[in-house]
Design a protein around this motif. Sequence first.
Motif, PDB file in Angstrom:
ATOM      1  N   LYS A 180      13.938   0.015 -21.256  1.00  0.00           N
ATOM      2  CA  LYS A 180      13.455  -0.398 -22.724  1.00  0.00           C
ATOM      3  C   LYS A 180      12.757  -1.627 -22.572  1.00  0.00           C
ATOM      4  O   LYS A 180      11.743  -2.034 -23.180  1.00  0.00           O
ATOM      5  CB  LYS A 180      14.177  -0.135 -23.704  1.00  0.00           C
ATOM      6  CG  LYS A 180      14.759   1.246 -24.114  1.00  0.00           C
ATOM      7  CD  LYS A 180      15.782   1.181 -25.189  1.00  0.00           C
ATOM      8  CE  LYS A 180      16.413   2.538 -25.306  1.00  0.00           C
ATOM      9  NZ  LYS A 180      17.365   2.654 -26.535  1.00  0.00           N
ATOM     10  N   GLY A 181      13.329  -2.465 -21.804  1.00  0.00           N
ATOM     11  CA  GLY A 181      12.929  -3.950 -21.690  1.00  0.00           C
ATOM     12  C   GLY A 181      13.333  -4.893 -22.778  1.00  0.00           C
ATOM     13  O   GLY A 181      13.641  -4.415 -23.703  1.00  0.00           O
ATOM     14  N   ALA A 182      13.220  -6.148 -22.689  1.00  0.00           N
ATOM     15  CA  ALA A 182      13.741  -7.276 -23.384  1.00  0.00           C
ATOM     16  C   ALA A 182      13.055  -8.474 -22.962  1.00  0.00           C
ATOM     17  O   ALA A 182      12.899  -8.751 -21.668  1.00  0.00           O
ATOM     18  CB  ALA A 182      15.162  -7.498 -23.248  1.00  0.00           C
ATOM     19  N   LEU A 183      12.859  -9.306 -23.940  1.00  0.00           N
ATOM     20  CA  LEU A 183      12.201 -10.928 -23.651  1.00  0.00           C
ATOM     21  C   LEU A 183      13.206 -11.744 -23.581  1.00  0.00           C
ATOM     22  O   LEU A 183      14.369 -11.642 -24.063  1.00  0.00           O
ATOM     23  CB  LEU A 183      11.115 -10.949 -24.560  1.00  0.00           C
ATOM     24  CG  LEU A 183      11.543 -11.254 -26.206  1.00  0.00           C
ATOM     25  CD1 LEU A 183      12.007 -12.869 -26.391  1.00  0.00           C
ATOM     26  CD2 LEU A 183      10.556 -11.022 -27.133  1.00  0.00           C
ATOM     27  N   TRP A 184      12.814 -12.855 -23.295  1.00  0.00           N
ATOM     28  CA  TRP A 184      13.813 -14.123 -23.630  1.00  0.00           C
ATOM     29  C   TRP A 184      12.753 -15.181 -23.235  1.00  0.00           C
ATOM     30  O   TRP A 184      11.738 -15.132 -22.842  1.00  0.00           O
ATOM     31  CB  TRP A 184      14.899 -14.180 -22.459  1.00  0.00           C
ATOM     32  CG  TRP A 184      14.678 -14.722 -20.980  1.00  0.00           C
ATOM     33  CD1 TRP A 184      14.533 -15.737 -20.338  1.00  0.00           C
ATOM     34  CD2 TRP A 184      14.245 -13.731 -19.822  1.00  0.00           C
ATOM     35  NE1 TRP A 184      14.420 -15.926 -18.971  1.00  0.00           N
ATOM     36  CE2 TRP A 184      14.027 -14.572 -18.551  1.00  0.00           C
ATOM     37  CE3 TRP A 184      13.914 -12.397 -19.881  1.00  0.00           C
ATOM     38  CZ2 TRP A 184      13.638 -14.024 -17.368  1.00  0.00           C
ATOM     39  CZ3 TRP A 184      13.596 -11.835 -18.469  1.00  0.00           C
ATOM     40  CH2 TRP A 184      13.533 -12.479 -17.314  1.00  0.00           C
ATOM     41  N   LEU A 185      13.338 -16.512 -23.594  1.00  0.00           N
ATOM     42  CA  LEU A 185      12.550 -17.782 -23.445  1.00  0.00           C
ATOM     43  C   LEU A 185      13.243 -18.689 -22.474  1.00  0.00           C
ATOM     44  O   LEU A 185      14.559 -18.748 -22.343  1.00  0.00           O
ATOM     45  CB  LEU A 185      12.362 -18.586 -24.954  1.00  0.00           C
ATOM     46  CG  LEU A 185      11.842 -17.773 -26.091  1.00  0.00           C
ATOM     47  CD1 LEU A 185      11.669 -18.619 -27.263  1.00  0.00           C
ATOM     48  CD2 LEU A 185      10.265 -17.693 -25.692  1.00  0.00           C
ATOM     49  N   SER A 186      12.307 -19.551 -21.819  1.00  0.00           N
ATOM     50  CA  SER A 186      12.806 -20.162 -20.675  1.00  0.00           C
ATOM     51  C   SER A 186      12.365 -21.629 -20.714  1.00  0.00           C
ATOM     52  O   SER A 186      11.008 -21.791 -21.112  1.00  0.00           O
ATOM     53  CB  SER A 186      12.633 -19.567 -19.302  1.00  0.00           C
ATOM     54  OG  SER A 186      13.043 -20.376 -18.028  1.00  0.00           O
ATOM     55  N   GLU A 187      12.741 -22.451 -20.333  1.00  0.00           N
ATOM     56  CA  GLU A 187      12.202 -23.924 -20.066  1.00  0.00           C
ATOM     57  C   GLU A 187      11.631 -24.094 -18.865  1.00  0.00           C
ATOM     58  O   GLU A 187      10.951 -25.086 -18.778  1.00  0.00           O
ATOM     59  CB  GLU A 187      13.346 -24.834 -20.525  1.00  0.00           C
ATOM     60  CG  GLU A 187      14.040 -25.276 -19.104  1.00  0.00           C
ATOM     61  CD  GLU A 187      15.427 -24.064 -19.090  1.00  0.00           C
ATOM     62  OE1 GLU A 187      16.445 -24.497 -18.521  1.00  0.00           O
ATOM     63  OE2 GLU A 187      15.225 -23.102 -19.758  1.00  0.00           O
ATOM     64  N   THR A 188      11.846 -23.023 -17.877  1.00  0.00           N
ATOM     65  CA  THR A 188      11.001 -23.159 -16.641  1.00  0.00           C
ATOM     66  C   THR A 188      10.171 -21.919 -16.484  1.00  0.00           C
ATOM     67  O   THR A 188      10.487 -21.019 -16.828  1.00  0.00           O
ATOM     68  CB  THR A 188      12.131 -23.221 -15.380  1.00  0.00           C
ATOM     69  OG1 THR A 188      12.800 -22.000 -15.247  1.00  0.00           O
ATOM     70  CG2 THR A 188      12.920 -24.561 -15.621  1.00  0.00           C
ATOM     71  N   LYS A 189       9.094 -22.278 -15.634  1.00  0.00           N
ATOM     72  CA  LYS A 189       8.352 -21.151 -15.218  1.00  0.00           C
ATOM     73  C   LYS A 189       8.815 -20.234 -14.129  1.00  0.00           C
ATOM     74  O   LYS A 189       8.617 -18.759 -14.289  1.00  0.00           O
ATOM     75  CB  LYS A 189       7.020 -21.607 -14.763  1.00  0.00           C
ATOM     76  CG  LYS A 189       5.821 -20.560 -14.650  1.00  0.00           C
ATOM     77  CD  LYS A 189       4.551 -21.041 -14.435  1.00  0.00           C
ATOM     78  CE  LYS A 189       3.206 -19.924 -14.220  1.00  0.00           C
ATOM     79  NZ  LYS A 189       1.996 -20.518 -13.859  1.00  0.00           N
ATOM     80  N   GLU A 190       9.842 -20.569 -13.295  1.00  0.00           N
ATOM     81  CA  GLU A 190      10.403 -19.713 -12.525  1.00  0.00           C
ATOM     82  C   GLU A 190      11.395 -18.663 -13.212  1.00  0.00           C
ATOM     83  O   GLU A 190      12.063 -19.188 -14.147  1.00  0.00           O
ATOM     84  CB  GLU A 190      11.221 -20.845 -11.517  1.00  0.00           C
ATOM     85  CG  GLU A 190      12.283 -19.822 -10.550  1.00  0.00           C
ATOM     86  CD  GLU A 190      13.184 -20.644  -9.789  1.00  0.00           C
ATOM     87  OE1 GLU A 190      13.599 -20.079  -8.804  1.00  0.00           O
ATOM     88  OE2 GLU A 190      13.335 -21.917 -10.183  1.00  0.00           O
ATOM     89  N   VAL A 191      11.276 -17.287 -12.987  1.00  0.00           N
ATOM     90  CA  VAL A 191      12.258 -16.484 -13.583  1.00  0.00           C
ATOM     91  C   VAL A 191      13.458 -16.457 -13.166  1.00  0.00           C
ATOM     92  O   VAL A 191      13.926 -16.532 -11.875  1.00  0.00           O
ATOM     93  CB  VAL A 191      11.614 -15.383 -13.359  1.00  0.00           C
ATOM     94  CG1 VAL A 191      12.392 -14.016 -13.795  1.00  0.00           C
ATOM     95  CG2 VAL A 191      10.158 -15.220 -14.024  1.00  0.00           C
ATOM     96  N   LYS A 192      14.291 -16.607 -14.166  1.00  0.00           N
ATOM     97  CA  LYS A 192      15.901 -16.522 -13.796  1.00  0.00           C
ATOM     98  C   LYS A 192      16.391 -15.380 -14.874  1.00  0.00           C
ATOM     99  O   LYS A 192      16.690 -15.838 -16.154  1.00  0.00           O
ATOM    100  CB  LYS A 192      16.518 -17.849 -13.737  1.00  0.00           C
ATOM    101  CG  LYS A 192      16.231 -18.808 -12.819  1.00  0.00           C
ATOM    102  CD  LYS A 192      16.999 -19.928 -12.832  1.00  0.00           C
ATOM    103  CE  LYS A 192      16.436 -20.902 -11.667  1.00  0.00           C
ATOM    104  NZ  LYS A 192      17.430 -22.281 -11.601  1.00  0.00           N
ATOM    105  N   ASN A 193      16.667 -14.246 -14.351  1.00  0.00           N
ATOM    106  CA  ASN A 193      17.000 -13.305 -15.310  1.00  0.00           C
ATOM    107  C   ASN A 193      18.298 -13.255 -16.004  1.00  0.00           C
ATOM    108  O   ASN A 193      19.221 -13.241 -15.025  1.00  0.00           O
ATOM    109  CB  ASN A 193      16.858 -11.948 -14.823  1.00  0.00           C
ATOM    110  CG  ASN A 193      16.570 -10.706 -15.549  1.00  0.00           C
ATOM    111  OD1 ASN A 193      17.663 -10.474 -16.508  1.00  0.00           O
ATOM    112  ND2 ASN A 193      15.584  -9.840 -15.588  1.00  0.00           N
ATOM    113  N   PRO A 194      18.374 -13.384 -17.391  1.00  0.00           N
ATOM    114  CA  PRO A 194      19.855 -13.520 -17.965  1.00  0.00           C
ATOM    115  C   PRO A 194      20.520 -12.064 -18.187  1.00  0.00           C
ATOM    116  O   PRO A 194      21.596 -12.063 -18.684  1.00  0.00           O
ATOM    117  CB  PRO A 194      19.292 -14.223 -19.238  1.00  0.00           C
ATOM    118  CG  PRO A 194      18.019 -13.721 -19.641  1.00  0.00           C
ATOM    119  CD  PRO A 194      17.401 -13.621 -18.443  1.00  0.00           C
TER     120      PRO A 194
END
Length: 211
Positions: A180-194
């Motif tokens: 289904k997918g999910a969003l999140w916000l990050s302070e870095t452009k590098e993706v680190k999946n929570p």
Amino acid sequence: MKRLFITTMVIAAIAFTACNSGNTSHEAHEHDSTTAAAGETAKAEAVGDNTPPTAVQPQFSNIDPKVAASLKTVVARYLQIKNGLAADNSGEAASNGKAMAEAMQQLDKSALTPEQQKVYTENEEDLKEHAEHIGKNEGNIDHQREHFAQMSEDVYALVKAYGGGQPLYHDFCPMYDNNKGALWLSETKEVKNPYFGNKMPDCGVVKEEIK
């Protein structure tokens, strides 16, 4: 038997890499419908991987300075929850969930304009509830991640309205919650999946940069 073993290994490799490459093969579709569905979802979301994220400006630019400082603290705690989950650290997520709920208590929403207050009050109750649940569920990281996915929707709404005190990236994982997918916000452009942590740390795409 040798051919069957090789085929099985190929399917497993495709399932593991689908979120990053989005290049699920037609052969995998024929052999494993679950892998195919995940791969197709990832492929659809990964289109434009090399395209710069859309630049987004916050809706309001005249936020009261004290409110802006309080919101920055709330967002900072959210980011620490995100980092804890990305590192599979349930304890870090829990401590910052508690701190986030406390930070929300310090925010004086009466200093917002009526239009600004409307956005905040629409998200306030849910956001505080999710922060409290994450804080109370140290050791149950799957449950924390469920609340984080919903929390992220609320924080995203606030950041799009008021900003986050720093540039933030809107990321999206296409495979979480049975694709289904999910969003999140990050302070870095590098993706680190929570949502998957060390299992699939770079699963996801950057959708927007919120200035």
